[in-house]
Design a protein around this motif. Structure first.
Motif, PDB file in Angstrom:
ATOM      1  N   MET A 109      52.567  52.380 -16.114  1.00 13.50           N
ATOM      2  CA  MET A 109      51.159  52.776 -16.203  1.00 13.50           C
ATOM      3  C   MET A 109      50.639  53.237 -14.845  1.00 13.50           C
ATOM      4  SD  MET A 109      49.489  49.951 -18.778  1.00 13.50           S
ATOM      5  CE  MET A 109      47.824  50.519 -18.525  1.00 13.50           C
ATOM      6  N   LEU A 110      51.022  52.539 -13.794  1.00 10.00           N
ATOM      7  CA  LEU A 110      50.580  52.918 -12.449  1.00 10.00           C
ATOM      8  C   LEU A 110      51.168  54.272 -12.059  1.00 10.00           C
ATOM      9  CD1 LEU A 110      48.925  51.933 -10.053  1.00 10.00           C
ATOM     10  CD2 LEU A 110      50.995  50.876  -9.171  1.00 10.00           C
ATOM     11  N   GLY A 111      52.445  54.453 -12.315  1.00 14.36           N
ATOM     12  CA  GLY A 111      53.084  55.743 -11.997  1.00 14.36           C
ATOM     13  C   GLY A 111      52.489  56.878 -12.804  1.00 14.36           C
ATOM     14  N   ALA A 112      52.250  56.646 -14.095  1.00 16.63           N
ATOM     15  CA  ALA A 112      51.669  57.688 -14.941  1.00 16.63           C
ATOM     16  C   ALA A 112      50.242  58.007 -14.492  1.00 16.63           C
ATOM     17  CB  ALA A 112      51.691  57.257 -16.397  1.00 16.63           C
ATOM     18  N   GLY A 113      49.496  56.971 -14.109  1.00 14.36           N
ATOM     19  CA  GLY A 113      48.128  57.210 -13.632  1.00 14.36           C
ATOM     20  C   GLY A 113      48.103  58.031 -12.371  1.00 14.36           C
ATOM     21  N   ALA A 124      43.760  58.977 -15.700  1.00 20.13           N
ATOM     22  CA  ALA A 124      44.225  58.217 -14.541  1.00 20.13           C
ATOM     23  C   ALA A 124      43.388  56.956 -14.359  1.00 20.13           C
ATOM     24  CB  ALA A 124      44.190  59.084 -13.287  1.00 20.13           C
ATOM     25  N   ILE A 125      42.088  57.086 -14.587  1.00 18.82           N
ATOM     26  CA  ILE A 125      41.209  55.914 -14.471  1.00 18.82           C
ATOM     27  C   ILE A 125      41.573  54.871 -15.524  1.00 18.82           C
ATOM     28  CG2 ILE A 125      38.834  55.128 -14.753  1.00 18.82           C
ATOM     29  CD1 ILE A 125      37.973  57.778 -13.455  1.00 18.82           C
ATOM     30  N   LEU A 126      41.844  55.332 -16.742  1.00 17.57           N
ATOM     31  CA  LEU A 126      42.213  54.390 -17.804  1.00 17.57           C
ATOM     32  C   LEU A 126      43.569  53.735 -17.543  1.00 17.57           C
ATOM     33  CD1 LEU A 126      41.020  56.276 -20.999  1.00 17.57           C
ATOM     34  CD2 LEU A 126      39.979  54.296 -19.896  1.00 17.57           C
ATOM     35  N   LEU A 127      44.512  54.503 -17.018  1.00 22.47           N
ATOM     36  CA  LEU A 127      45.856  53.959 -16.791  1.00 22.47           C
ATOM     37  C   LEU A 127      45.926  53.027 -15.586  1.00 22.47           C
ATOM     38  CD1 LEU A 127      48.067  57.071 -17.544  1.00 22.47           C
ATOM     39  CD2 LEU A 127      47.912  54.980 -18.885  1.00 22.47           C
ATOM     40  N   SER A 155      34.073  48.159 -17.394  1.00 20.25           N
ATOM     41  CA  SER A 155      34.563  48.776 -16.162  1.00 20.25           C
ATOM     42  C   SER A 155      35.142  50.157 -16.436  1.00 20.25           C
ATOM     43  CB  SER A 155      35.596  47.878 -15.485  1.00 20.25           C
ATOM     44  OG  SER A 155      36.661  47.619 -16.355  1.00 20.25           O
ATOM     45  N   ALA A 156      35.783  50.356 -17.593  1.00 22.76           N
ATOM     46  CA  ALA A 156      36.296  51.692 -17.928  1.00 22.76           C
ATOM     47  C   ALA A 156      35.133  52.669 -18.113  1.00 22.76           C
ATOM     48  CB  ALA A 156      37.150  51.627 -19.187  1.00 22.76           C
ATOM     49  N   ARG A 157      34.070  52.211 -18.769  1.00 21.26           N
ATOM     50  CA  ARG A 157      32.896  53.065 -18.965  1.00 21.26           C
ATOM     51  C   ARG A 157      32.236  53.380 -17.625  1.00 21.26           C
ATOM     52  NH1 ARG A 157      29.736  50.022 -22.392  1.00 21.26           N
ATOM     53  NH2 ARG A 157      31.163  50.605 -24.041  1.00 21.26           N
ATOM     54  N   GLY A 158      32.124  52.374 -16.776  1.00 23.41           N
ATOM     55  CA  GLY A 158      31.526  52.600 -15.450  1.00 23.41           C
ATOM     56  C   GLY A 158      32.354  53.539 -14.604  1.00 23.41           C
ATOM     57  N   ALA A 159      33.674  53.390 -14.673  1.00 29.82           N
ATOM     58  CA  ALA A 159      34.540  54.267 -13.878  1.00 29.82           C
ATOM     59  C   ALA A 159      34.465  55.704 -14.378  1.00 29.82           C
ATOM     60  CB  ALA A 159      35.981  53.761 -13.923  1.00 29.82           C
ATOM     61  N   THR A 160      34.450  55.881 -15.675  1.00 31.53           N
ATOM     62  CA  THR A 160      34.374  57.262 -16.193  1.00 31.53           C
ATOM     63  C   THR A 160      33.009  57.884 -15.905  1.00 31.53           C
ATOM     64  OG1 THR A 160      33.808  56.380 -18.376  1.00 31.53           O
ATOM     65  CG2 THR A 160      36.112  56.971 -17.989  1.00 31.53           C
ATOM     66  N   ASN A 161      31.947  57.076 -15.976  1.00 35.95           N
ATOM     67  CA  ASN A 161      30.614  57.614 -15.641  1.00 35.95           C
ATOM     68  C   ASN A 161      30.545  58.009 -14.180  1.00 35.95           C
ATOM     69  OD1 ASN A 161      29.667  57.328 -18.238  1.00 35.95           O
ATOM     70  ND2 ASN A 161      28.692  55.344 -17.850  1.00 35.95           N
ATOM     71  N   ALA A 162      31.084  57.176 -13.324  1.00 36.01           N
ATOM     72  CA  ALA A 162      31.060  57.488 -11.889  1.00 36.01           C
ATOM     73  C   ALA A 162      31.913  58.713 -11.588  1.00 36.01           C
ATOM     74  CB  ALA A 162      31.563  56.289 -11.090  1.00 36.01           C
TER      75      ALA A 162
END
Length: 174
Positions: A109-113, A124-127, A155-162
Motif C-alpha cells: 500500500m505504501l509503495g502503491a501510494g 495516494a492519500i487513501l493508500l 481523516s480521509a475526508r479531511g485529507a481529500t478536502n485539504a
C-alpha cells in the motif's frame, strides 16, 4: 460305618460324574489321613492359609486396578498436553501469518501510494493515509474498533478536502 453313611448331607444323584469324582477324591483323602476327623482337622488347618492367599490376591487386584487408573490418568494428561501444544503451535502459525500478511500489505500500500502520488493524488492519500494504519492494526493486532473506522473516514475526508483546496500542480512544459 462308611463315609457315605455318616454324612448328614442329602443323597446325591448317582449318575453325576463330577459329584462321584469329588466323592472319590474325598474318600481317598479321608482314608489317607486316617478318617473323617483328621480330614476335618486338616481342612481347618488349611483354612487360614487359604484366607491369607485370598487376602494377598485381593491386594494384588487392588494394586492392578490402581495401576490401571494411574495409567489412564497419565494417558489422559499426555493427550491433553499434546492437544494444548498443537493448539499453541496453530495459534503461533496464525499470528505469524497475520504479521507477515500485514507487513506485506502495508509495504504494498505504501509503495502503491508513492507510485500513484504524481498522477492520482486522492488515491495516494487513501493508500498512504489512515487506511494504511487501519490495515496494519487489523492484520497485525487482529483488532478493529468502530472508532477506528470513524477516525479513518474523518481523516480521509479531511485529507481529500485539504488536497482538493491546494493548488493543482503546474502542467509540465511542452
Amino acid at each position: 460305618m462308611s463315609l457315605e453313611e455318616s454324612s448328614s448331607a442329602l443323597p446325591l444323584p448317582p449318575g453325576d460324574p463330577v459329584v462321584s469324582a469329588g466323592m472319590d477324591i474325598a474318600m481317598k483323602w479321608g482314608a489317607a489321613l486316617g478318617g473323617p476327623e483328621k480330614l476335618k482337622i486338616a481342612f481347618e488347618a488349611l483354612e487360614p492359609q487359604l484366607k491369607r492367599e485370598h487376602q494377598i490376591r485381593l491386594k494384588q487386584l487392588e494394586m492392578q486396578r490402581e495401576a490401571a487408573e494411574r495409567e489412564a490418568a497419565n494417558t489422559k494428561a499426555t493427550a491433553d498436553r499434546e492437544a494444548r501444544e498443537a493448539q499453541a503451535k496453530r495459534q503461533h502459525v496464525l499470528r505469524m501469518t497475520g504479521l507477515c500478511v500485514g507487513a506485506v500489505i502495508s509495504v504494498v500500500m505504501l509503495g502503491a501510494g508513492i507510485y500513484v502520488s504524481k498522477d492520482v493524488w486522492w488515491l495516494a492519500i487513501l493508500l498512504c493515509g489512515p487506511s494504511l494504519l487501519a490495515m496494519g492494526k487489523l492484520y497485525v493486532l487482529r483488532r478493529s474498533d468502530a472508532e477506528d473506522m470513524k477516525d479513518l473516514s474523518l481523516s480521509a475526508r479531511g485529507a481529500t478536502n485539504a488536497a482538493g483546496q491546494a493548488q493543482p500542480p503546474a502542467p509540465p512544459p511542452v
